[in-house]
Structure formats: C-alpha cells, structure tokens
Design a protein around this motif. Structure first.
Motif, PDB file in Angstrom:
ATOM      1  N   THR A  26       0.847  -1.191   0.000  1.00 50.81           N
ATOM      2  CA  THR A  26       0.000   0.000   0.000  1.00 50.81           C
ATOM      3  C   THR A  26       0.884   1.243   0.000  1.00 50.81           C
ATOM      4  O   THR A  26       2.053   1.185   0.381  1.00 50.81           O
ATOM      5  N   HIS A  27       0.292   2.365  -0.423  1.00 45.05           N
ATOM      6  CA  HIS A  27       1.005   3.641  -0.399  1.00 45.05           C
ATOM      7  C   HIS A  27       0.494   4.526   0.731  1.00 45.05           C
ATOM      8  O   HIS A  27       0.937   5.656   0.871  1.00 45.05           O
ATOM      9  N   ASN A  28      -0.436   4.034   1.522  1.00 50.66           N
ATOM     10  CA  ASN A  28      -1.021   4.800   2.618  1.00 50.66           C
ATOM     11  C   ASN A  28      -0.544   4.208   3.942  1.00 50.66           C
ATOM     12  O   ASN A  28      -0.883   3.067   4.278  1.00 50.66           O
ATOM     13  N   PHE A  38       5.559  -0.820   2.033  1.00 48.75           N
ATOM     14  CA  PHE A  38       5.076   0.558   1.952  1.00 48.75           C
ATOM     15  C   PHE A  38       5.704   1.245   0.758  1.00 48.75           C
ATOM     16  O   PHE A  38       6.926   1.281   0.610  1.00 48.75           O
ATOM     17  N   VAL A  39       4.867   1.793  -0.128  1.00 47.93           N
ATOM     18  CA  VAL A  39       5.340   2.520  -1.295  1.00 47.93           C
ATOM     19  C   VAL A  39       5.253   4.012  -0.999  1.00 47.93           C
ATOM     20  O   VAL A  39       4.163   4.549  -0.780  1.00 47.93           O
ATOM     21  N   ALA A  40       6.403   4.676  -0.950  1.00 47.43           N
ATOM     22  CA  ALA A  40       6.477   6.106  -0.635  1.00 47.43           C
ATOM     23  C   ALA A  40       6.415   6.904  -1.934  1.00 47.43           C
ATOM     24  O   ALA A  40       7.362   6.914  -2.718  1.00 47.43           O
ATOM     25  N   ILE A  41       5.293   7.565  -2.159  1.00 52.62           N
ATOM     26  CA  ILE A  41       5.065   8.319  -3.398  1.00 52.62           C
ATOM     27  C   ILE A  41       5.231   9.803  -3.123  1.00 52.62           C
ATOM     28  O   ILE A  41       4.669  10.338  -2.157  1.00 52.62           O
ATOM     29  N   ARG A  42       6.003  10.466  -3.959  1.00 52.28           N
ATOM     30  CA  ARG A  42       6.130  11.927  -3.871  1.00 52.28           C
ATOM     31  C   ARG A  42       5.006  12.548  -4.686  1.00 52.28           C
ATOM     32  O   ARG A  42       4.990  12.480  -5.914  1.00 52.28           O
ATOM     33  N   ALA A  84       7.334   5.218  -8.807  1.00 51.89           N
ATOM     34  CA  ALA A  84       6.754   4.581  -7.626  1.00 51.89           C
ATOM     35  C   ALA A  84       5.323   4.110  -7.867  1.00 51.89           C
ATOM     36  O   ALA A  84       4.941   3.009  -7.440  1.00 51.89           O
ATOM     37  N   ARG A  85       4.514   4.931  -8.543  1.00 55.66           N
ATOM     38  CA  ARG A  85       3.122   4.529  -8.763  1.00 55.66           C
ATOM     39  C   ARG A  85       3.042   3.290  -9.649  1.00 55.66           C
ATOM     40  O   ARG A  85       2.217   2.396  -9.422  1.00 55.66           O
ATOM     41  N   GLN A  86       3.863   3.236 -10.682  1.00 59.35           N
ATOM     42  CA  GLN A  86       3.869   2.047 -11.526  1.00 59.35           C
ATOM     43  C   GLN A  86       4.307   0.828 -10.725  1.00 59.35           C
ATOM     44  O   GLN A  86       3.744  -0.268 -10.867  1.00 59.35           O
ATOM     45  N   ALA A  87       5.307   1.006  -9.866  1.00 62.43           N
ATOM     46  CA  ALA A  87       5.783  -0.106  -9.048  1.00 62.43           C
ATOM     47  C   ALA A  87       4.724  -0.553  -8.049  1.00 62.43           C
ATOM     48  O   ALA A  87       4.616  -1.745  -7.736  1.00 62.43           O
ATOM     49  N   LEU A  88       3.934   0.397  -7.519  1.00 63.49           N
ATOM     50  CA  LEU A  88       2.833   0.044  -6.628  1.00 63.49           C
ATOM     51  C   LEU A  88       1.872  -0.907  -7.334  1.00 63.49           C
ATOM     52  O   LEU A  88       1.476  -1.942  -6.780  1.00 63.49           O
ATOM     53  N   ALA A  89       1.505  -0.553  -8.569  1.00 62.94           N
ATOM     54  CA  ALA A  89       0.577  -1.391  -9.331  1.00 62.94           C
ATOM     55  C   ALA A  89       1.209  -2.735  -9.674  1.00 62.94           C
ATOM     56  O   ALA A  89       0.561  -3.785  -9.583  1.00 62.94           O
ATOM     57  N   ASP A  90       2.480  -2.713 -10.077  1.00 65.95           N
ATOM     58  CA  ASP A  90       3.144  -3.954 -10.451  1.00 65.95           C
ATOM     59  C   ASP A  90       3.269  -4.891  -9.245  1.00 65.95           C
ATOM     60  O   ASP A  90       3.043  -6.101  -9.359  1.00 65.95           O
TER      61      ASP A  90
END
Length: 496
Positions: A26-28, A38-42, A84-90
């Motif tokens: 998750t990114h949250n 945890f995916v840290a998105i800027r 990061a967002r692409q990696a979250l989905a992948d």
C-alpha cells in the motif's frame, strides 16, 4: 512472498535483502498491516517518505520509492524504482497472482455513460451464463451479485484494491470482470497490471481539467485503455473516436445517431415501458427492449451488446438480458416511497449527472415525460475539482428545467458562496432567472419536494448513491435517497 522474490519479479536487485515475507502493499501508511510493503510516493502536496516511520510502526517490512533523500539511512530495507506509482501497481499484481490473466476483462471509459455501460455489460454476460464480477463507481460485485463498497470512494480504487478484488472474483469462481476505468485511474496507474480483453469508449467532454490540465491531456489518459485492449468498442457518434481508430488490433463501432457503424440502433422509440429499438449488427438484426429512461441509454446498450457478443453471448441471450435489466442505483433512479394517507406527490428522480452534458441529457429526457414542471437540485464540487463547469452547470440547469435550485455538492475548502455565485452567473448569462440558491443540500431537497406539484418531476442531481458529503475538511455521512424519503414523508404529513 519473500521480499527478495518480489524484488526479482519487479526487476530489482534482490541480493542483500533480508529474508522477510511480504503479505501486501500500500502507499497509505494508515492502511499498513504487519508484513506489508510501503510505497512512498512523492505527490503534489505530500512526500510519502515522511510517513516511513509511521509505516514502520504499523509493521511494514520494507519501503519502495524513487530514492531516499533523508540525512539518516531508512529504518527499513529500501527498494529504489524509477516510477513509484507504476511499481505500486506492479507489486500489487504480483502479490495477487495476476488474477486478471484468468478472467475475461472488459474496461469502460469515457466522460459520461461509464457506469451504466459497466452495469449493462456485466448484466448481459451473466445473462449469457458467465459468472461475472464488476468494479464501478457505485461499488463492486463478486459473481454473487451482492453490491459491496470500498472503504474509500474512488471511481477506480487504488491498484492494491483493484488487484485484491480481482483475485477475490477469481476465488469466487468468476470467468469475467467488468471495470469502470476513470481518467484518474488510468493516469495514476491504478489499473496498470490489468490484462484487458475489451476496451469500451463511450464519449468525451470537458471534465477534471483541474487534474489533467487540458482536454487533450484528459483524452490522452483515457485513450490508454484503448491502447492496451486487444479489442476496442468505439462510439462512432463521438468526434474523438477518429483519433482512436486503429489503436487496438481489433475494433468494432456503434452508433445510436445514424452514423455508419457496425452496431446500429434503428427505429428508436421511448415509452412508458422504456426504450424499444432494432439492432443491426454483426450478430444479426433483432428487436431490443431496455427498461430505462433516456434515449442516450441506447448508445450505452449498444456498447454493452457489442462487448458481450465479442465474449460469446448469443443474440437471444442479449435480447433477454437487455429486457430484464434492473437499472443502476443513482442513475435515473425513481424514488417510490410508500406513504400512507398522503396526497399524490411529484415524481422524484435521483441521478448522478454532474457535468453540463450529462445534466442536459437528463433534463431533456425527463422533459419529454413530465406533464407538469421540471425541477432540478444541482451543485458543483469545490476544492481542486474542475471549477470550469460551475457556470455551464448553472446555465444548463436554468435553461432545461423550469426551476433550478443551486446547492452544495462537496465544496470542500472552497467557500460555498463562491461556487453558488458562479452557477448563478452562468444562469444569468444565458438570460435565465428561474433559479434560487439554497446552500444546505438537505434544505434544498426538502424545499423542492414540498413545493413541487403532482405531475411535476424533481431531479436530485450530482451525488447519486454517494455516502458522504464533503464540507470543508470534513466528510459527513450522506444519502440523497434518505433525504428525499424524509422530505416525501414530511410532505405526506403536511397534507394528511
């Protein structure tokens, strides 16, 4: 899955990583459960790296981001990726086991018509005997047909929720899934990793320009669905379709307005029983009945017919499926409140129309079946939501209704008076004075329901089945349907 195995699946160096199990992603930071990545998105307002300590506290086992810039080394293993967002989905797709690969997946995008077309397509596939799941802005369904809600309101939920729901569909025995793919969902890679089989295009008009910047960018993000689909279903009545032709390896077209297309609707009639028309298509010619209000729904039906036929539905199954369709909550939904002892009241319709184009369609449609006056309650979102449609919404409401009431609709941090003034200016610029502003949405609904006469039609627009109303920084529990029913009971009590 071991962290090293996940890293390898994402094409990242796996050596030196600790042997820990990753259970989810998750990114949250507030959604973290023990064992999650945890995916840290800027983002535009926040940098997810600031929440790494909280993620660690909640049990995250590693962090993934576009590069650590802190003075001290991160307290968790850190995986660096370019996007990061692409990696979250992948990562979500990998951890879920790529569930869409075992399903026939239909995606639906466009400005208006997405939800109805999504619901129609899933209904037709079920009528053909295909166990089908669905993700839409109204909620999601497994093959059992029970409507469920995601914790947060997104037209397209975040990638981990998409993949987890698809996996749940597979586990429940689904053979197909129909997904409503919003421009945000496509632009933010929420549906990256979904293996599409069919991409449906409804039509394009101006919306969400606060996010996309220009209409061209908005189109480019929605176009991604068609680019990623092996079979496209395209609306020949939409001028933007010319730029979509040839993007998919295979395609078909549809038209409800007399354009040359593979799927055409002819002899369209609208009556008390709904819509009646003849279909001319690669599946043959046949009569069709759709128990819905609104001629524009013929186009939605054609798109759904074309998609379901491509996935194996026979003409007789398509006919029977259309004729038995039960509608979409919050889309031209008539409120039938049984109130004992009350005098006849107006017809009340709840509809999610929130763009000038969709509102005009709704009001034009109901005008034809309204012997009395046509009322509309309409607002426009605040915050960063598209401010350019406030004036046009006011204009359309005042032009196509006899009486318009401007009110709140998630004004967020934007002063409500500012939004209402813009809507009023739009109405006045069109030479209209048949409007009033009532800032409190509950009061606005009560006003029109009490004032409308038998034979009138009242349209409660914007929110459909949404369960929150955003005022300032608060999201309050909300139901247009509940407010309408309360107003109808008050009306019955007043006349009793």
């Amino acid at each position: 899955m071991a962290l090293s195995a996940l890293a390898a699946a994402l094409g990242l160096p796996a050596s030196g990583l600790p042997e820990v199990e990753v259970r989810g992603v998750t990114h949250n930071a507030d959604w973290i459960e023990p064992g999650d990545l945890f995916v840290a998105i800027r983002g535009a307002r926040f940098d997810g790296h600031a929440f790494v300590p909280r993620a660690a506290q909640r049990g995250a086992v590693a962090v993934l981001g576009e590069g650590w810039s802190g003075a001290q080394p991160p307290e968790l293993p850190y995986l660096t990726v370019p996007h990061a967002r692409q990696a979250l989905a992948d990562a979500a797709a990998v951890l879920a086991g790529f569930p869409s690969r075992t399903l026939k997946v239909v995606g639906v995008t466009g400005t208006d018509g997405k939800t109805t077309t999504t619901w129609l397509t899933r209904w037709l596939l079920r009528a053909a005997g295909v166990r089908t799941g669905m993700i839409s802005s109204v909620g999601y369904e497994l093959p059992d047909g029970e409507l469920r809600q995601f914790p947060a309101h997104f037209t397209t939920p975040e990638a981990p929720q998409v993949q987890a729901t698809l996996r749940e569909m597979v586990q429940a025995g689904a053979g197909a899934a129909v997904l409503e793919a919003s421009s945000h969902g496509l632009a933010l890679d929420r549906v990256r990793g979904v293996a599409w089989d069919v991409g449906i295009w409804t039509h394009l008009s101006s919306e969400h320009l606060e996010f996309h910047g220009t209409l061209e960018n908005y189109f480019a993000h929605k176009r991604r669905l068609i680019e990623r689909s092996p079979f496209a279903v395209l609306n020949a009545d939409d001028p933007w379709t010319a730029q979509l032709r040839g993007l998919a390896p295979l395609e078909t077209t549809y038209s409800a307005e007399g354009q040359h297309a593979d799927w055409q609707a002819q002899e369209i009639r609208e009556g008390a029983g709904g819509l009646h028309f003849r279909v001319s298509s690669p599946a043959g010619e046949f009569g069709a009945t759709l128990p819905m209000i609104g001629r524009f729904n013929v186009a939605n039906a054609l798109a759904a017919l074309a998609a379901a036929h491509h996935l194996g539905a026979a003409p007789t199954q398509l006919q029977a499926g259309l004729a038995s369709f039960q509608g979409v909550p919050g889309r031209m939904q008539e409120v039938r409140e049984e109130v004992s002892g009350g005098a006849p009241g107006p017809r009340v319709i709840i509809d999610s129309a929130h763009t000038p184009v969709s509102l005009e369609h709704t009001l034009r449609t109901l005008r034809r079946v309204t012997p009395g006056r046509l009322w509309v309650v309409i607002g426009s979102a605040g915050g960063r939501r598209d401010p350019y449609k406030r004036g046009p919404l006011g204009e359309v409401a005042a032009r196509f209704a006899d009486l318009a009431v401007f009110t709140e609709a998630d004004h967020r941090e934007t002063p409500l008076e500012e939004i209402l003034r813009e809507m009023e200016r739009g109405a006045r610029a069109a030479g209209q004075g048949n409007f009033v502003s009532i800032g409190d949405r509950a009061e606005a609904i009560r006003h029109v329901v009490l004032e409308a006469a038998p034979g009138d039609t009242v349209v409660i627009a914007n929110k459909g089945v949404e369960t929150t109303l955003e005022r300032g920084g608060r999201a309050l529990p909300w139901s247009d349907l509940g407010q309408v029913r309360a107003a109808l009971r008050a009306r019955a009590g007043r006349s009793g």
